[in-house]
Scaffold this motif. Structure first.
Motif, mmCIF file in Angstrom:
data_model
loop_
_atom_site.group_PDB
_atom_site.id
_atom_site.type_symbol
_atom_site.label_atom_id
_atom_site.label_comp_id
_atom_site.label_asym_id
_atom_site.label_seq_id
_atom_site.Cartn_x
_atom_site.Cartn_y
_atom_site.Cartn_z
ATOM 1 N N LEU A 141 0.984 -1.265 -0.050
ATOM 2 C CA LEU A 141 -0.105 0.170 0.036
ATOM 3 C C LEU A 141 0.822 1.288 0.062
ATOM 4 C CD1 LEU A 141 -2.710 -0.966 2.512
ATOM 5 C CD2 LEU A 141 -2.837 -1.081 0.145
ATOM 6 N N LEU A 149 -0.007 5.304 -0.279
ATOM 7 C CA LEU A 149 -1.417 5.874 0.626
ATOM 8 C C LEU A 149 -0.737 6.644 1.709
ATOM 9 C CD1 LEU A 149 -3.602 2.698 0.150
ATOM 10 C CD2 LEU A 149 -3.292 4.565 -1.447
ATOM 11 N N ASP A 155 -5.335 6.753 4.844
ATOM 12 C CA ASP A 155 -5.864 5.855 3.849
ATOM 13 C C ASP A 155 -5.864 4.262 4.154
ATOM 14 O OD1 ASP A 155 -7.167 7.632 2.114
ATOM 15 O OD2 ASP A 155 -5.333 8.198 1.010
ATOM 16 N N CYS A 191 -8.084 1.097 4.667
ATOM 17 C CA CYS A 191 -8.090 -0.187 4.078
ATOM 18 C C CYS A 191 -8.205 -1.132 5.099
ATOM 19 C CB CYS A 191 -6.833 -0.170 3.408
ATOM 20 S SG CYS A 191 -6.676 0.925 1.664
ATOM 21 N N ILE A 228 -8.912 -3.183 -0.666
ATOM 22 C CA ILE A 228 -9.239 -2.107 -1.551
ATOM 23 C C ILE A 228 -10.886 -2.361 -1.823
ATOM 24 C CG2 ILE A 228 -9.012 -0.560 -3.314
ATOM 25 C CD1 ILE A 228 -5.829 -1.195 -3.007
ATOM 26 N N GLN A 252 -10.893 3.924 -10.437
ATOM 27 C CA GLN A 252 -10.787 3.799 -8.931
ATOM 28 C C GLN A 252 -9.870 4.930 -8.414
ATOM 29 O OE1 GLN A 252 -12.872 1.497 -7.281
ATOM 30 N NE2 GLN A 252 -13.442 1.440 -9.382
ATOM 31 N N ILE A 296 -8.353 5.595 -5.901
ATOM 32 C CA ILE A 296 -7.123 5.148 -5.087
ATOM 33 C C ILE A 296 -5.959 4.960 -5.777
ATOM 34 C CG2 ILE A 296 -7.445 2.656 -4.964
ATOM 35 C CD1 ILE A 296 -6.730 2.725 -2.351
ATOM 36 N N SER A 346 -2.645 7.224 -6.038
ATOM 37 C CA SER A 346 -1.755 7.127 -4.898
ATOM 38 C C SER A 346 -1.005 5.877 -4.845
ATOM 39 C CB SER A 346 -2.498 7.149 -3.529
ATOM 40 O OG SER A 346 -3.155 8.432 -3.690
ATOM 41 N N LEU A 347 -1.520 4.911 -5.459
ATOM 42 C CA LEU A 347 -0.528 3.480 -5.156
ATOM 43 C C LEU A 347 0.593 3.421 -6.050
ATOM 44 C CD1 LEU A 347 -3.676 0.991 -5.354
ATOM 45 C CD2 LEU A 347 -1.944 1.370 -3.323
ATOM 46 N N ARG A 357 -2.001 -1.733 -8.800
ATOM 47 C CA ARG A 357 -2.815 -1.164 -9.537
ATOM 48 C C ARG A 357 -3.515 -1.733 -10.416
ATOM 49 N NH1 ARG A 357 1.823 2.655 -9.739
ATOM 50 N NH2 ARG A 357 1.921 2.247 -12.136
#
Length: 715
Positions: A225, A228, A232, A236, A251, A259, A261, A264-265, A271
């Protein structure tokens, strides 16, 4: 998104009535005893008829809806049996008076089926949907009843005025659009189609949240992660615990294709997993495959349009909208596509080139990389990140000091929280809505946090619509899907979530500020390509300096967002904006492609994905980097909701909203006289006038001006 279009069973006349006074003497038989023990079968004793969720249980809905159907059936039978010549009073108005029990119960039931669908509610829905669908057909195809309505329409319409005339027109047209002028054989087939489509839509709607849960991406190692924020990561962890703890972290897949998120991943493989889980959640590669449902719905809709004498379902659907026909919709969209495509291509090239600086010249940008590298470019160009601004967007502060503050400045409204009115979930809040003169206007409920029993997305609807004829104040609710912070921490939201709050509240204002006589015409009872205008316009208040400065305050210090950071964020809003327009255009054109088919042209379930790709390729929108906002297989607006052949309305209404915002800006965005004019000329009118006239009365424009849309989007 407004959901008054989603449930079409309780239409125009399936509206309305308090239990008969004769029952007040006490339980004399089983039926009357049931009425007394079932809180839904009595008018709520709470203020303004607010639902009493402390007493309502899942077991109460089905018998109450059955009773509501029985009651309205008897009321319509009485109208038909009237020996007097049909008049507005004894036919149209009598119909408007009918069905109040059914209307009241249905409004509450369809709220919980969307926002708190327990197994008990889902089981009840499986029985309720066929009952309501069959009853709607029974009413609409009752020829003796329709002939009375038609007599009034043919002989008295010219002598009627105002809402009486509009009500007569709308009720007559609703019967005609349902098929009341068809032959007996075709009516029978329409009833079969309506029943089957309702069942299929319900199956689709039930499948989506389950598919979302099944597509959850589980993460074993916190190192995966990376990228994040601590908040965040904590989210999760909380999400994993609430979903059974198959791994320490997870997630959750949101309802859109992309998505958030992914911005940031750092872990590219994760991803990819998240993106693949999103796009495949309901296709043939997963447990929940919606394509068989979709192709059957598409074929039945095409047949329905054919029976009604239209070339395709889009032609049938848009005949009742501002666009009037699919040709006008496509013309509007093609102009946008032509302006958008070069911008999108340049945007993609710039992101890939940026990524290649660190990943090497051979790096090929994939759709799951786009948000990640775009976010890095944005941070580099504007020197800020989303994590820097999030601490200034505490959900409670945004609501009270942003959403409510703007409504106070524009329309003179104030909001007072109620703790005495029960809700269907502990996270909900309720507010009195008070006018500038101190008079109560409405009740407003908000349900902002996601949970497994709630479908994805955001929407507005009503437990009760405004109607002076019924002496009913509006009871409005907003529902969203924000991640609730772990216990003891504030819930911080993104800028997109801030604007969604303003958007849904714009729908809410359309309902709360309604000032109409009849329930059938009030509030958001307008066409799809108009209903999104007040909501999209209301988003504009989020960035007006006075409003922004009032709510964008640090959750710990209450300090306002520094001017430099604020300017960076606001100046960045249209950064890489081609993506947002492109994903919308792709979803819109996919929707229209499905609904411009004849029954024989509808592909098989196995070919459904290929059909979408070919349709997008043909119109110039097949782009691996910018997929549809919703792929066909999880496009709830179209297959589970009421936006079939109507998703274009978001862009169409955005033009109206930009025109309205421009008019506000000229006169002063927070000028009370401007707000009062918009309230009086637009928000209060419901569907009591022609929609173009409502738009023109406020803006002074004879027609919507699309020129401002691309400019407003920074394109």
């Amino acid at each position: 998104m407004n959901t008054n279009f989603k449930k079409t069973f309780v239409t125009a006349g399936l509206a309305c009535a308090v239990l008969m006074a004769s029952a007040a003497s006490g339980p004399k038989d089983k039926k009357v005893k049931s009425m007394y023990s079932n809180p839904l079968m009595q008018q709520s004793t709470l203020q303004y008829g607010a639902p009493d969720f402390t007493r309502i249980k899942g077991e109460h809905y089905l018998p109450a809806i059955k009773a509501g159907i029985e009651e309205q059936r008897a009321e319509i039978k009485k109208i038909v049996a009237n020996k007097q010549k049909p008049t507005f009073e004894n036919t149209i108005l009598a119909y408007e008076k009918s069905g109040r029990l059914l209307d009241r119960v249905s409004n509450i039931f369809f709220c919980v089926t969307e926002a708190e669908k327990t197994p008990e509610i889902e089981a009840a829905e499986n029985e309720v949907i066929p009952l309501l669908t069959d009853f709607d057909s029974e009413v609409k195809f009752n020829q003796k009843f329709f002939q009375r309505i038609k007599y009034v329409y043919d002989n008295q319409l010219s002598s009627l005025q105002g809402e009486d005339k509009k009500l007569t027109e709308e009720i007559y047209k609703s019967f005609v659009r349902a098929g009341a002028l068809l032959s007996k054989e075709k009516m029978n087939r329409m009833q079969e189609i309506n029943s089957r489509v309702a069942t299929l839509q319900q199956e689709f709607g039930n499948m989506l949240p389950k598919a979302g849960v099944a597509s959850t991406v589980w993460v074993n190692d916190v190192k995966e992660l990376a990228g994040l924020s601590d908040a965040d990561i904590a989210q999760c962890k909380k999400d994993a615990e609430s979903r059974g703890g198959k791994a320490p972290y997870c997630i959750v897949i949101s309802n859109t294709t992309q998505q958030p998120i992914l911005a940031s991943l750092d872990n590219r493989e994760l991803r990819k997993r998240v993106y693949e889980a999103s796009i495949h959640r309901t296709d043939g590669t997963r447990e929940y495959n919606t394509y068989p449902i979709i192709v059957e719905i598409a074929k039945l809709r095409a047949e329905k349009a054919e029976i009604m004498g239209y070339k395709n379902y889009a032609a049938y659907s848009l005949d009742n909208a501002m666009a009037k026909n699919p040709e006008n919709a496509y013309s509007f969209l093609k102009d946008l596509i032509a302006a958008y495509k070069p911008k999108a291509e340049a945007e993609t090239k710039s992101i890939e080139a940026y990524a290649q600086k660190t990943q090497g010249a051979a790096f090929k940008l994939e759709p799951y990389d786009r948000f990640y590298y775009s976010a890095k470019m944005k941070k580099e160009q504007f020197n800020f990140s989303e994590d820097e601004v999030k601490p200034y967007f505490n959900i409670d502060t945004v609501l009270v000091n942003g959403v409510f503050y703007a409504a106070n400045r524009a329309y003179g409204l104030t909001f007072k929280e109620r703790t005495d009115l029960p809700t269907y979930h502990k996270d909900m809040k309720v507010f009195d809505v008070i006018d500038a003169n101190g008079k109560q206007l409405a009740l407003f409920y908000c349900d902002y946090f996601r949970r497994p029993t709630k479908r994805g997305g955001a929407w507005m609807s009503a437990f009760a619509k405004q109607s002076s004829f019924r002496d009913q104040l509006p009871i409005i609710y907003n529902v969203c899907n924000y991640a609730k912070a772990p216990e003891g921490q504030p819930t911080l939201v993104t800028w997109d979530e801030v604007t969604t709050m303003f958007h849904e509240f714009g729908h809410g204002l359309h309902g709360m500020l309604s000032n109409c006589k009849y329930n059938t015409l009030s509030g958001t009872a307008v066409s799809r390509d108009f209903v999104e205008m007040p909501s999209q316009f209301n988003e504009s208040f989020a960035s007006i300096p006075e409003v922004f400065n009032n709510y964008a305050k640090h959750y710990q210090t209450n300090a306002p967002m520094p001017e430099e950071l604020k300017n960076k964020m606001l100046n960045s809003l249209n950064f890489h904006s081609a993506y947002a327009l492109g994903e919308n255009l792709a979803a819109t054109c996919s929707d229209l492609a499905w609904h411009t088919l004849s029954p024989s042209q509808v592909p098989t379930a196995e070919k459904a994905d290929e059909f979408q790709k070919n349709a997008l390729k043909e119109i110039g929108l097949l782009n691996n980097q910018i997929p549809p906002r919703y792929n066909t297989s999880y496009f709830n607006h179209v297959w589970g909701g009421g936006y079939a052949a109507g998703y274009y309305s978001y862009l169409w209404a955005e033009v109206l909203a930009v025109n309205v915002a421009d008019h506000f800006a000229k006169l002063g965005a927070l000028n009370r006289s401007t707000g009062d004019a918009f309230r009086t000329k637009v928000l209060s009118k419901g569907n009591t006038k022609e929609l173009l006239d409502i738009f023109s009365d406020f803006t002074g424009l004879k027609a919507p001006d699309a020129a401002g849309l691309l400019k407003a989007r920074g394109l």
